[in-house]
Design an enzyme around this catalytic site. Sequence first.
Site, PDB file in Angstrom:
ATOM      1  N   GLU A  76      -0.621 -15.716   9.718  1.00  0.00           N
ATOM      2  CA  GLU A  76      -0.657 -14.487   8.999  1.00  0.00           C
ATOM      3  C   GLU A  76      -1.560 -13.664  10.670  1.00  0.00           C
ATOM      4  O   GLU A  76      -2.135 -12.910  10.723  1.00  0.00           O
ATOM      5  CB  GLU A  76      -2.592 -14.834   8.810  1.00  0.00           C
ATOM      6  CG  GLU A  76      -1.951 -15.721   7.017  1.00  0.00           C
ATOM      7  CD  GLU A  76      -2.917 -15.996   6.590  1.00  0.00           C
ATOM      8  OE1 GLU A  76      -3.899 -14.613   6.084  1.00  0.00           O
ATOM      9  OE2 GLU A  76      -3.424 -16.403   5.776  1.00  0.00           O
ATOM     10  N   THR A 116       0.252 -13.093  14.435  1.00  0.00           N
ATOM     11  CA  THR A 116       0.617 -13.843  16.517  1.00  0.00           C
ATOM     12  C   THR A 116      -1.173 -13.567  16.497  1.00  0.00           C
ATOM     13  O   THR A 116      -1.398 -12.317  16.332  1.00  0.00           O
ATOM     14  CB  THR A 116       1.547 -13.907  16.634  1.00  0.00           C
ATOM     15  OG1 THR A 116       1.977 -12.207  17.164  1.00  0.00           O
ATOM     16  CG2 THR A 116       2.790 -14.894  16.465  1.00  0.00           C
TER      17      THR A 116
HETATM   18  N1  COS Z   1      -4.025  -1.805   5.374  1.00  0.00           N
HETATM   19  C1  COS Z   1      -3.575  -0.429   4.174  1.00  0.00           C
HETATM   20  N2  COS Z   1      -2.041   0.144   5.074  1.00  0.00           N
HETATM   21  C2  COS Z   1      -2.236  -0.588   6.254  1.00  0.00           C
HETATM   22  C3  COS Z   1      -2.234  -2.002   6.378  1.00  0.00           C
HETATM   23  C4  COS Z   1      -3.204  -2.146   6.517  1.00  0.00           C
HETATM   24  N3  COS Z   1      -4.135  -3.158   7.628  1.00  0.00           N
HETATM   25  N4  COS Z   1      -1.395  -1.522   7.836  1.00  0.00           N
HETATM   26  C5  COS Z   1      -0.760  -1.002   7.853  1.00  0.00           C
HETATM   27  N5  COS Z   1      -1.156   0.160   7.023  1.00  0.00           N
HETATM   28  C6  COS Z   1       0.100   1.157   6.268  1.00  0.00           C
HETATM   29  C7  COS Z   1      -0.378   2.473   6.909  1.00  0.00           C
HETATM   30  O1  COS Z   1      -0.840   3.255   7.638  1.00  0.00           O
HETATM   31  C8  COS Z   1       1.554   2.943   7.507  1.00  0.00           C
HETATM   32  O2  COS Z   1       1.023   3.488   6.593  1.00  0.00           O
HETATM   33  P1  COS Z   1       1.928   5.034   6.286  1.00  0.00           P
HETATM   34  O3  COS Z   1       3.545   4.916   6.087  1.00  0.00           O
HETATM   35  O4  COS Z   1       1.607   5.621   4.712  1.00  0.00           O
HETATM   36  O5  COS Z   1       1.975   5.991   7.378  1.00  0.00           O
HETATM   37  C9  COS Z   1       2.504   1.546   6.817  1.00  0.00           C
HETATM   38  O6  COS Z   1       1.127   0.503   5.908  1.00  0.00           O
HETATM   39  C10 COS Z   1       2.911   1.338   8.389  1.00  0.00           C
HETATM   40  O7  COS Z   1       2.067   0.583   9.154  1.00  0.00           O
HETATM   41  P2  COS Z   1       2.352   1.102  10.498  1.00  0.00           P
HETATM   42  O8  COS Z   1       3.363   1.771  10.897  1.00  0.00           O
HETATM   43  O9  COS Z   1       1.098   0.576  10.756  1.00  0.00           O
HETATM   44  O10 COS Z   1       3.759  -0.474  10.393  1.00  0.00           O
HETATM   45  P3  COS Z   1       4.223  -1.250  11.350  1.00  0.00           P
HETATM   46  O11 COS Z   1       5.789  -1.322  11.239  1.00  0.00           O
HETATM   47  O12 COS Z   1       4.527  -0.686  12.816  1.00  0.00           O
HETATM   48  O13 COS Z   1       3.644  -2.707  11.357  1.00  0.00           O
HETATM   49  C11 COS Z   1       1.943  -4.684  12.034  1.00  0.00           C
HETATM   50  C12 COS Z   1       2.294  -3.015  11.579  1.00  0.00           C
HETATM   51  C13 COS Z   1       3.091  -4.840  13.288  1.00  0.00           C
HETATM   52  C14 COS Z   1       0.482  -4.435  11.956  1.00  0.00           C
HETATM   53  C15 COS Z   1       2.666  -5.429  10.475  1.00  0.00           C
HETATM   54  O14 COS Z   1       3.773  -4.993  10.818  1.00  0.00           O
HETATM   55  C16 COS Z   1       1.911  -7.020  11.141  1.00  0.00           C
HETATM   56  O15 COS Z   1       0.724  -6.969  10.723  1.00  0.00           O
HETATM   57  N6  COS Z   1       2.884  -7.613  11.268  1.00  0.00           N
HETATM   58  C17 COS Z   1       2.089  -9.132  11.452  1.00  0.00           C
HETATM   59  C18 COS Z   1       2.531  -9.795   9.912  1.00  0.00           C
HETATM   60  C19 COS Z   1       2.715 -10.964   9.548  1.00  0.00           C
HETATM   61  O16 COS Z   1       0.878 -11.374   9.843  1.00  0.00           O
HETATM   62  N7  COS Z   1       2.842 -12.238   9.582  1.00  0.00           N
HETATM   63  C20 COS Z   1       2.362 -13.010   8.481  1.00  0.00           C
HETATM   64  C21 COS Z   1       2.684 -13.755   7.795  1.00  0.00           C
HETATM   65  S1  COS Z   1       1.754 -14.292   6.900  1.00  0.00           S
HETATM   66  S2  COS Z   1       3.030 -15.378   5.650  1.00  0.00           S
END
Ligand code: COS
Length: 381
Positions: free
Chosen positions: A363, A365
């Site tokens: 969920e 790293t």
């Molecule tokens: N809640 C609501 N919206 C969110 C959000 C959140 N927590 N995080 C991002 N968003 C939205 C952003 O606001 C953005 O919206 P707009 O396009 O309207 O501006 C969109 O989603 C894209 O967000 P962002 O540009 O921040 O995306 P990134 O590609 O930079 O990635 C991270 C963000 C790195 C935080 C994300 O890819 C992530 O959480 N990666 C880890 C994944 C993970 O936890 N995997 C484990 C899976 S468990 S099986």
Amino acid sequence: MIYLREEHEMIREAVRDFAVNEVEPGEVERDASQEFPHHLLEMMKDLGLLGIPFPEEYGGAGMDVLCYAIAVEELSRVSGSLGLTLAAHVSLGTSPIYEFGTDEQKKKYVPALAAGEYLGAFGLTEPNAGSDAAGTQTTAVRDGDEWVINGQKIFVTNGSLAGTLIFTAVTSREPRQISAFIVEKGTPGFVVGKKEDKLGCRASDTRVVFFEDCRIPAENLVGGESELGKGFKFFMKTLDGGRISIGAMALGIAQGALDKAIPHVRERKQFGQAIGSFQGVSHRIADMATEIQAARHLVYNAAWLKDQGKPLEHHSATAKLFASEVAMRAADSAIQVLGASGYMREYHVERYLRDAKLCEIGEGTSEIQRLVIARQLLGRL
Ligand code: COS
């Protein structure tokens, strides 16, 4: 803790009782065999653990997120595998259907999931989309009243046990658009792969799943047509909640490590005295307890915020980050004070270290948690 009410203490006691009496006795063997404990899942179902935070009208127990976090904590205190199974089912497999599904989707799936008729699973990660979750390559192409899905999802917890998988797929390349869908077990073209052989949480069921021209009905687009393209945000919000349960899992593992360390240092004698009387050992115990208490405050606070419907992203990331690193340190300390015994499987604590490692990865790293926290504070520089 000031915000714990009677129902929180009651659920802790009930899950603790189940964990100690039913789960712990076979845990070392299941860790070795990787066998999933179906009989324990049945008992969890009877205890009502599979639907704790969902309203009674949807077949849940109508309790709060804090009750659910405490249940994950208490299960993980003896079994990371079962804690993870529950966390993946509730936070990842069921919550997004409840939170983002249409009324029909909620009515069709949430009561069955909450009652434990089957487990839920969540498909986000792919070979080329891990930390960069938006790198999804799975595609969904509309064909009449159906969506045709091709691709794969990896490291899916509850993969073969789940009756439903909620997953992301690209629905448009230009402009890029990611949507969320629900696929039911047994749908032609939805193929569940072999169980992964893992470092920790070994009894939990982790699988790769494949979509091979898999046709799912148009109504399985999460939230309906108006929510086309919102899948990535649904999944990010889901992870904000899910990170609380990984924090709770880490907290439970850390507490379990302390539980094993305390009686050992009281009873084990070297140089004619209990090793807990040596300051180097007693301070280690004090540090474990202090960090665990701090982690508990962070995790419970994040759960409370979710219950209040307040912004979560920052708080669930800090709770998960801190608690998972505390769990690693606590398990390491428990092994150290148990000495060679701690290195032996039968004393449990080496398993805690292996199980805890999942919390620094799953969920999101620890690096991604730091990215999320720093972005909140600094913006995008
Ligand atoms: N809640 C609501 N919206 C969110 C959000 C959140 N927590 N995080 C991002 N968003 C939205 C952003 O606001 C953005 O919206 P707009 O396009 O309207 O501006 C969109 O989603 C894209 O967000 P962002 O540009 O921040 O995306 P990134 O590609 O930079 O990635 C991270 C963000 C790195 C935080 C994300 O890819 C992530 O959480 N990666 C880890 C994944 C993970 O936890 N995997 C484990 C899976 S468990 S099986």
